[in-house]
Scaffold this motif. Structure first.
Motif, short mmCIF file in Angstrom:
data_model
loop_
_atom_site.label_atom_id
_atom_site.label_comp_id
_atom_site.label_asym_id
_atom_site.label_seq_id
_atom_site.Cartn_x
_atom_site.Cartn_y
_atom_site.Cartn_z
N LYS A 1 55.96 39.10 49.64
CA LYS A 1 55.95 39.76 48.46
C LYS A 1 55.42 38.88 47.40
CE LYS A 1 57.38 43.30 50.26
NZ LYS A 1 56.56 44.53 50.44
N HIS A 2 55.71 37.29 47.59
CA HIS A 2 55.47 36.47 46.43
C HIS A 2 54.15 36.13 46.38
CE1 HIS A 2 56.05 34.13 50.12
NE2 HIS A 2 55.72 32.86 49.35
N TRP B 1 31.58 35.23 50.23
CA TRP B 1 32.44 35.84 49.33
C TRP B 1 33.77 36.06 49.99
CZ3 TRP B 1 27.48 36.84 50.15
CH2 TRP B 1 26.63 37.21 48.99
N THR B 2 34.89 36.31 49.41
CA THR B 2 36.06 36.97 50.07
C THR B 2 36.42 38.38 49.72
OG1 THR B 2 37.05 34.61 49.85
CG2 THR B 2 38.50 36.31 50.17
N TRP B 3 36.74 39.13 50.80
CA TRP B 3 37.33 40.52 50.39
C TRP B 3 38.71 40.36 50.34
CZ3 TRP B 3 37.17 44.63 55.05
CH2 TRP B 3 37.83 45.86 54.33
N MET B 4 39.37 40.95 49.32
CA MET B 4 40.86 40.74 49.17
C MET B 4 41.59 41.87 48.45
SD MET B 4 41.17 38.12 45.98
CE MET B 4 40.59 36.77 47.08
N ARG B 5 42.78 41.92 48.72
CA ARG B 5 43.42 43.04 48.32
C ARG B 5 44.91 42.57 47.50
NH1 ARG B 5 45.18 45.77 52.63
NH2 ARG B 5 47.12 44.78 52.73
N ALA B 6 44.95 42.94 46.18
CA ALA B 6 46.15 42.36 45.35
C ALA B 6 47.45 42.67 46.32
CB ALA B 6 46.02 43.25 44.04
N GLY B 7 48.33 41.77 46.19
CA GLY B 7 49.73 41.65 46.75
C GLY B 7 49.78 41.68 48.16
N ASN B 8 50.84 41.54 48.87
CA ASN B 8 50.82 41.22 50.24
C ASN B 8 51.89 41.98 50.84
OD1 ASN B 8 51.88 39.56 52.73
ND2 ASN B 8 49.54 39.09 52.72
N ALA B 9 51.66 42.82 51.94
CA ALA B 9 53.01 43.64 52.57
C ALA B 9 53.90 42.82 53.21
CB ALA B 9 52.19 44.57 53.56
N MET B 10 53.73 41.37 53.69
CA MET B 10 54.78 40.85 54.36
C MET B 10 55.52 39.89 53.25
SD MET B 10 54.29 38.50 57.64
CE MET B 10 53.80 39.75 58.80
N GLY C 1 58.44 29.90 47.65
CA GLY C 1 58.20 31.06 47.51
C GLY C 1 58.49 31.92 48.85
N HIS C 2 58.08 31.23 49.92
CA HIS C 2 58.30 32.05 51.07
C HIS C 2 59.87 32.07 51.38
CE1 HIS C 2 58.20 32.82 55.27
NE2 HIS C 2 59.28 32.04 55.61
N TYR C 3 60.60 31.24 51.17
CA TYR C 3 61.93 31.32 51.49
C TYR C 3 62.95 32.01 50.49
CZ TYR C 3 61.33 28.48 55.69
OH TYR C 3 60.97 27.87 57.03
N THR C 4 62.35 31.98 49.36
CA THR C 4 63.10 32.90 48.08
C THR C 4 62.93 34.42 48.50
OG1 THR C 4 62.58 31.27 46.55
CG2 THR C 4 63.00 33.54 45.75
N ALA C 5 61.44 34.66 49.17
CA ALA C 5 61.38 36.24 49.61
C ALA C 5 62.13 36.44 50.61
CB ALA C 5 59.81 36.45 49.85
N TRP C 6 62.21 35.37 51.73
CA TRP C 6 63.15 35.45 52.91
C TRP C 6 64.65 35.87 52.65
CZ3 TRP C 6 67.52 33.12 54.68
CH2 TRP C 6 67.88 33.20 56.25
N LEU C 7 65.14 35.89 51.41
CA LEU C 7 66.34 36.30 51.23
C LEU C 7 66.51 37.95 51.17
CD1 LEU C 7 67.24 33.37 48.18
CD2 LEU C 7 68.46 33.75 50.40
N ASP C 8 65.32 38.58 50.74
CA ASP C 8 65.43 39.88 50.76
C ASP C 8 64.62 40.42 51.82
OD1 ASP C 8 67.11 40.03 48.31
OD2 ASP C 8 65.75 38.64 47.39
#
Length: 493
Positions: free
Chosen positions: A328-329, A317-326, A418-425
């Motif tokens: 955003k994408h 199993w994987t224990w997960m949480r929706a979204g990511n603090a670092m 996605g990573h670099y698009t989020a980097w902009l902000d």
């Protein structure tokens, strides 16, 4: 066919060609600037040795160098080290820029006149010196160290440098150093201007890359805000601060520290393996599948294997949480991996905090069915060491084959985009905890962000596969930045 360098000169002198008419032929083919460059280099060929002998004879070499070194070096009370990688910066600074401070020196007479070593040398020996050497020493006194960005190069001839503090450009004649110079790199150097010719007199040996440029821009802003001085006077007033920043860059290159590794929640990275004994595997699996965790968290089945009698053999199993603090994408954050096999539940997490939460969660969901056995931590240093170990040829071949698949490359591009698009902000410490979008609103900020993107492009070429150039083009487009901030018309670089 022309006469060889080591053949007898055709003029009949009996000398080798290289020691006779070849010199005249080469001199006739020189431009005036090339001639001046050659003459200056000949005039200063033994200058360092001459100045050190002068200090020995007239000024007290050991004590004077020790006093200057104590101001230059960040290590207080450290003795002067002639083998230090910083000697190419220290010695020219000691000769031409430094003078003892009246309140803390044993050389009160020099301090009273704000005298430098080369200034004293000129005062006592001017009459016996080559006039060209005199002009060179006076030019050294009139300049100072600064950070210079390489805008374009002409290997074997020199490079166009932009002084990042004074924000002006000049072409510097540097035959040997220009061979390996790279556009975008920054040199900490003293540039001497003499009779229309610019030369390096002292240059740091440490490579300063574009990613270091925002720190230089921050110092430049502080210098402007705190003083009305201009041009070389500004550099001289802030020479110790400029040197300190150069030494900070050098320390990171010469003695790199392990990075502070964190997971995406900002927790110190420390891999933990928790082990529980499980009395009833069927009941444990049912508890995980039925778990209702709340707060956007869930335990998701990654598959199971059963025996012929339908008894559970193993499951994951994987224990997960929706979204990511670092990031955003990202859609979710993986908190733990769980594996149930042979009467044991193994749980992998990557921080102390997640280890504590995982144990609490397992004991709450499974109750008496789970008996905690052990938690095995693995340090970030160990993780880095494992990461450094090269995979075997078969694994490398498998990875390379995988990366050739169009669908894999497209998925990787999608993730990086996605990573670099989020980097902009993303708020970045190197930008004073501002985002790139916020930072480009003023000229200094635009220059700093341009440097970071240049570093991204440079680092990307070392990756396999290289970063799609369309991604950095997107960054420049989104921020309104030019395609190549260092480009100059007709540079040929």
């Amino acid at each position: 066919m022309g006469t060889g360098r080591n053949q007898l000169c055709p003029c009949g002198s009996g000398k080798k060609f290289k020691h006779c008419c070849l010199r005249a032929e080469l001199a006739a083919a020189e431009t005036p600037q090339q001639t001046l460059h050659r003459r200056v280099r000949a005039a200063i060929q033994n200058l360092t040795e001459d100045l050190l002998r002068f200090v020995d004879k007239h000024l007290g070499r050991g004590e004077l160098i020790a006093e200057a070194w104590s101001k230059f070096s960040p290590e207080k009370d450290a003795p002067f080290d002639p083998k230090s990688p910083h000697v190419p910066v220290f010695i020219p600074w000691f000769f031409h820029q430094w003078s003892p401070a009246a309140e803390s020196t044993r050389f009160a007479e020099l301090a009273s006149r704000a005298a430098t070593v080369s200034g004293e040398f000129l005062a006592r020996r001017r009459r016996n010196l080559d006039p060209l050497l005199v002009r060179y020493l006076e030019a050294c006194k009139a300049t100072a160290f600064s950070f210079h960005e390489i805008v374009q190069t002409e290997p074997g001839r020199g490079f166009l440098l932009r002084d990042l503090i004074l924000e002006r450009e000049r072409f510097v004649s540097e035959h040997s150093g220009s061979q390996d110079a790279r556009r975008g790199n920054i040199v900490f150097a003293q540039v001497v201007d003499i009779d229309g010719l610019s030369l390096l007199d002292g240059s740091g040996q440490i490579v300063i890359e574009p990613g270091d440029k925002p720190a230089i821009i921050e110092l430049r802003k502080a210098m402007r805000e705190e003083t009305q001085l201009k041009d070389t006077a500004l550099l001289k007033a802030w020479d110790i601060e400029l040197i300190k920043l150069y030494l900070d860059f050098a320390e990171r290159r010469l003695n790199p520290q392990l990075p502070k590794l964190q997971n995406t929640d900002g927790e110190a990275l420390l891999l933990h393996k928790l082990v529980f004994s499980i009395a009833d595997a069927q009941a444990a699996a049912a508890a995980f599948d039925a778990a209702q965790l709340g707060e956007g968290e869930s335990i998701v089945s990654d598959g199971e294997r059963r025996a012929a009698d339908d008894k559970l053999h193993e499951a994951e199993w994987t224990w997960m949480r929706a979204g990511n603090a670092m990031h955003k994408h990202w859609d979710n954050t993986t908190l733990a991996r769980l594996e149930l096999k042979d009467g044991q539940l193994r749980v992998e997490v990557n921080s102390v905090e997640r280890a504590a939460r995982a144990r609490s969660l397992i004991e709450r969901l499974l109750g008496a069915n789970a008996e905690f056995r052990v938690s095995k931590p693995e340090s970030s240093e160990s993780l880095l060491e494992r990461a450094r170990q090269s995979p075997g040829p078969a694994k490398r071949s498998e990875d390379e084959e995988l990366m050739q698949r169009p669908e894999v490359r497209e998925k990787l591009r999608e993730m990086l985009l996605g990573h670099y698009t989020a980097w902009l902000d993303t708020e970045l410490p190197i930008l004073g905890n501002r985002t790139p979008r916020q930072t480009v609103r003023d000229a200094d900020g635009r220059e700093a962000v341009e440097a970071l993107i240049a570093q991204i492009e440079r680092d990307a070429q070392k990756k396999t596969p290289p970063l799609d150039p369309g991604i950095t083009q997107m960054l420049r487009r989104e921020l309104g930045l030019p395609a190549d901030p260092l480009a100059r018309e007709g540079s040929g670089a």
